[in-house]
Each structure stands twice: as C-alpha cells, then as structure tokens.
Design a protein around this motif. Structure first.
Motif, short mmCIF file in Angstrom:
data_model
loop_
_atom_site.label_atom_id
_atom_site.label_comp_id
_atom_site.label_asym_id
_atom_site.label_seq_id
_atom_site.Cartn_x
_atom_site.Cartn_y
_atom_site.Cartn_z
N ASP A 140 0.99 -1.32 -0.04
CA ASP A 140 -0.06 0.00 -0.05
C ASP A 140 0.82 1.22 -0.02
O ASP A 140 0.46 2.40 -0.84
N ILE A 176 -5.24 -6.78 -2.41
CA ILE A 176 -4.37 -5.70 -2.41
C ILE A 176 -4.63 -4.45 -3.48
O ILE A 176 -4.70 -3.27 -3.14
N ASN A 180 -6.69 -0.69 -3.05
CA ASN A 180 -5.82 0.47 -3.76
C ASN A 180 -6.46 1.07 -4.84
O ASN A 180 -6.03 1.93 -5.59
#
Length: 218
Positions: A140, A176, A180
């Motif tokens: 991140d 992930i 994002n």
C-alpha cells in the motif's frame, strides 16, 4: 503447445469465469527463446511479448519492429535503476516496479522523456527472500508513493512460489489491488494461467507453453 491452443484455452477460461472474450491480455514471454521461434509466433499473429532483460530486448526487437507492425513489449523481469532509461524508451509496460528508489528513478525519467510506460508493482506474495517484489504489508505504501510521483500505476503483478497452490497468492494480489483501487492484475503463467483468469487476472504471462522449452543461453 502452440499459440492457437493457448489462445483457445484462454478464451475457454474467460468463458468459465463469466468474463468477456478478450478481456485478458496474453503476453507471450519470449525471454531466452531463439529468434526463429519468436518470429513464428509473430507470424501467427501475436503482437504482445514479454522480456525479462532490457539488454536481451534491445538486441532482439528493433529488427522485428521494423518488419512487423503493432508490437507491444512488456518488461516482466527485475529492473535495475541503471537500465531504467533504456527500458523507458522501448517498452510499453513494466511489470516489476518493486521499490521506492526505482519508482523515483522512473518518475524523474518520465519528466525528462515526456512519457512513461504503464506500470505494475510487483508484490512478493510468498515473501520469498530470493525473489523480487515488495512485501504484501508494504505494498500500500509503495502504491501511495508511486501515485504521489504521478506515475501511471495500472495494477499489481506476482509470481507465486513454485511449490505452492497459486490460488491464495492470486487472491491476495486481488485484495491488495482492490483496496488500492487498482484494476490491473498481472498474474498467471504457463502452468496456472487458467486459475489466474478465474481469480481476476487482466494479464497472463505465458512462455514455454507457447514457444516450447526455453533454450539456455550459451
């Protein structure tokens, strides 16, 4: 295997996953393949290719690009900062951005050159010490830094451990990416690309199943 059979399997995998035909980009990984094999795949209609090393790509592709229209090159191997300028000048996508220093180098070069390839951030989902890629817990922050540098981050890439079920790694990469706001997932190779398609891959990287066993460099 052949380009035709892999394309058919890819289309079947898209259909099973309820995805639109052609929604997954097939990257033919031509690293360490003899020129005649690469040209045969070009002649069969493939135009998107993946290379691991900038130097090998520099030696191979200018001639092909002079003879075939529409070739798109993707760098899928680790990129050293001192090779970044050469990569920026010849590829359309880099799938192996894995550290802040490299991102900062790419941003500086993009300002100088006036263009930047599409970027995928490589995540070391298996946390293997010998493998490139940002650790999942640090992904991140790398995404945020790349965005702060105004880099064109299209998505994430991973190479699961060879001796493990790839599905959990593909799921982790998808999680992930989702948190994002990234839509690109570069995942899946010759042995597992159909699993990757089922789990959301937008790009699959297939080498030996198209070209045959790689020829070791002399």
């Amino acid at each position: 295997m052949s380009l035709q059979s892999i394309t058919e399997r890819l289309h079947a995998a898209e259909a099973r996953a309820g995805r639109a035909p052609g929604s997954v980009t097939l990257i033919a990984v031509s690293k360490v393949q003899p020129p005649e094999r690469v040209e045969a795949v070009l002649a069969a209609g493939q135009r998107i290719f993946g290379e691991n090393r900038v130097q090998e790509a520099q030696g191979r592709w200018p001639d092909f690009q002079a003879r075939y229209e529409g070739i798109s090159l993707h760098l899928i191997g680790p990129l050293q900062s001192n090779k970044a300028r050469a990569a920026m000048g010849m590829v359309d996508a880099i799938h192996s951005v894995d550290r802040v220093k490299l991102a900062e180098t790419l941003a500086r070069l993009a300002d100088e050159i006036g263009r930047c390839p599409e970027l995928f951030l490589q995540v070391n989902t298996g946390e293997e010490p010998q493998k490139a890629g940002v650790l999942p817990g640090e992904a991140d922050a790398l995404v945020a830094r790349c965005r702060a540098l105004s880099l064109p981050v299209a998505g994430l890439m991973c190479i699961p451990p060879a001796d493990e079920d790839p599905a959990p790694h593909f799921r982790l990469l998808g999680e992930i990416a989702a948190r994002n706001g990234l839509s690109g997932l570069s995942m899946g190779m010759s042995e597992d690309f159909e699993t990757a398609v089922a789990l959301g891959a937008t790009h699959v990287r297939v080498g030996s199943a198209i070209f045959g066993t790689r020829v070791a460099p002399v």
